[in-house]
Design a protein around this motif. Structure first.
Motif: not given
Length: 538
Positions: A361-368, A312-318
């Motif tokens: 990223a939210r989906s990754l965290l929710e699924e886990a 999720a961190m990899a998904q949101v860091i710009d």
């Protein structure tokens, strides 16, 4: 005389490896310095001895750019990277090469009449002692892992050394050009103990006198080694390297003409200021860079042990925003551990995560099943990578917290305390930089992912360690290693034990009376002090 704080820009091109041979001496090591005062070079690197690291300059321990920059001037290696780049060439050796088709038997013949700086002769036994010593001590810095493919070292006569490798390793010539493979004397270094303090004894182009304040090295004076025999041609008989506590004080010393050369790390704002101005008395040299910055994770730490948090961190860091706000044109976003300019690079993180996406990223965290916001502390060092590091981490915190998925704090710590704490596993997430041991993709993979890695990371990928990494090393033609290297980078993007951020350029500021400034730093950020001198080079 005070120097005007203005500068003209010179962009240094990479010189073809063939041209590097033009700088090879006749082996006498006498150099062609113009005499006079020492050339004074400034750096913001720090070299400190402590209870945690009592032997910072022992080749069997040293494993950062600051200490290697001292050892490269003083401790000779069998091979060396030529100033124009390319494959390593013999240095203390007269010749080296593989004698089998599997890259497992590597033979070197030493130069005749090779001597340490005190005049004692160097034989094949000294080379064997040095390599065996590093492997035996296994210092907690992890530097010995560079030589992990060495199974045994054999000597034949006084000049021949045979390295028997436990696996094919086409990168081995590069490894013999690193300071951990430097030749030291059994008369000065204990076989099974590190040498504490700041003394260095070797056979390189210079000897070194250390000037201390307490447990810190404040300056180092390099004097021409009268017994040096090798390929390097000194442009100065004496060079002083001064260590500044920050970029501002180094810049001030340069403007006052107290130093002749500024190396890493100038502040981004200073570089921009110098690049915009034009006078005749100083030059700004821009060099290709292989420096990278990344976030690392203790994958056993409760806050980040779930892979989804790291993903999720990899998904949101710009990265683009981070580079633009802090470094501008001095760096580029990086989407792999391997820099874009090296063979084997692939944009694994961009391919997997695309552009920053909070909902993904939210989906990754929710699924886990991860509860948000995830509480994190990002640790960084305040004095090792330049003054902009604090700003960089402030932006990372802002980016993560803006998603609502993270509750992030940042904490800065001086390097002398930061590094030991990191090695002990006290940080779940922390920022690091990396300068390659040698210019090959292997040097951005093995130090982090192999056994005895430099981060003391608990992360293990058996596929990388037992299959892909050995497979990549089996190819002498590095183009043939691309498929293995790509697979490794894809695994890293999936598991995220490290998160690459950016790749930087290098800059040197030098007075116009200084020659060789374009070569004082190589692509791996290592100092080549023998290249610089005063006056017009003949």
């Amino acid at each position: 005389m005070k120097r005007k704080p203005l500068i003209s820009t010179v962009v240094a091109a990479i010189v073809a490896p063939l041209l590097a041979a033009c700088g090879v001496s006749d082996g006498s090591g006498s150099g062609s310095g113009s005499g006079g005062d020492a050339v004074i070079v400034g750096t913001t690197d720090q070299v400190t001895a402590s209870g945690e690291a009592p032997a910072p300059l022992d080749p069997a321990y040293a494993y950062d750019i600051a200490t290697w920059n001292i050892l490269r001037q003083t401790v000779q290696t069998l091979m060396i990277q030529p100033k124009g780049g390319g494959d390593p060439v013999p240095e203390a050796a007269e010749q080296c090469g593989f004698t089998d088709t599997r890259s497992r038997r590597y033979v070197c013949t030493l130069r005749e009449d090779l001597r340490f700086a005190d005049g004692d002769r160097i034989t094949s036994k000294d080379v064997k002692f040095s390599v065996d010593r590093a492997l035996s001590i296994q210092a907690d810095s992890g530097v010995f892992s560079i030589l992990s493919t060495v199974d045994s070292v054999e000597t034949q006569g006084e000049r021949k050394v045979i390295f028997h490798l436990n696996a094919p390793d086409a990168t081995f010539p590069f490894k013999l050009s690193t300071p951990v493979a430097g030749i030291v004397s059994a008369r000065e270094y204990e076989k099974n103990e590190l040498r504490p303090g700041f003394a260095v004894d070797g056979s390189g182009p210079y000897t070194m006198e250390a000037h201390l304040e307490g447990d810190e090295l404040r300056s180092a004076t390099f004097l021409a080694n009268p017994h040096y025999t090798g390929t390097l041609k000194r442009s100065s008989e004496e060079i002083e390297l001064r260590f500044f506590t920050d970029a501002a004080s180094m810049s001030a010393a340069f403007d006052e003409s107290d130093i002749d050369v500024m190396t890493r790390t100038m502040s981004p704002s200073r570089i921009r200021e110098l690049a915009r101005a034009f006078t005749d008395n100083v030059n700004l040299v821009e060099l290709p860079g292989l420096e990278i910055r990344y976030l690392a994770f203790d994958t056993d730490a409760p806050s980040v042990e779930n892979k989804a948090v790291r993903q999720a961190m990899a998904q949101v860091i710009d990265r683009s925003e981070l580079v633009s706000k802090v470094y501008g044109t001095q760096a580029d976003p990086l989407y792999s551990l391997v820099p874009a300019s090296l063979s084997g690079h692939t944009n694994s993180f961009l391919n997997k995560y695309g552009e920053p996406d909070t909902e993904a990223a939210r989906s990754l965290l929710e699924e886990a099943g991860v509860t948000t916001p995830v509480k994190l502390t990002l640790h960084y060092t305040t004095d090792h990578y330049g003054p902009q590091t604090k700003q960089e981490f402030a932006i990372l915190r802002q980016q993560l917290n803006a998603t609502g998925l993270f509750d992030t704090a940042i904490v800065g710590t001086p390097w002398k305390d930061f590094r030991p704490a990191q090695m002990k596993g006290e940080y779940a997430v922390y920022g690091m930089g990396w300068f390659p041991d040698y210019p090959d993709a292997d040097s951005y993979i093995a130090p982090f992912l192999d056994k005895d890695n430099t981060l003391n990371s608990p992360y293990v990928s058996s596929k990388i360690r037992t299959t892909l990494l050995p497979e990549s090393r089996s190819h002498a033609d590095r183009i043939d290693a691309v498929s293995s290297l790509t697979a490794i980078q894809d695994i890293v993007a999936e598991d995220v034990p490290l998160l690459p951020l950016w790749q930087g350029k290098q800059y040197v500021g030098a007075g116009d009376h200084v020659t060789g400034a374009a070569y004082v730093v190589n692509t791996g950020a290592s100092l080549q002090l023998w290249e610089i001198g005063r006056g017009i080079k003949e």
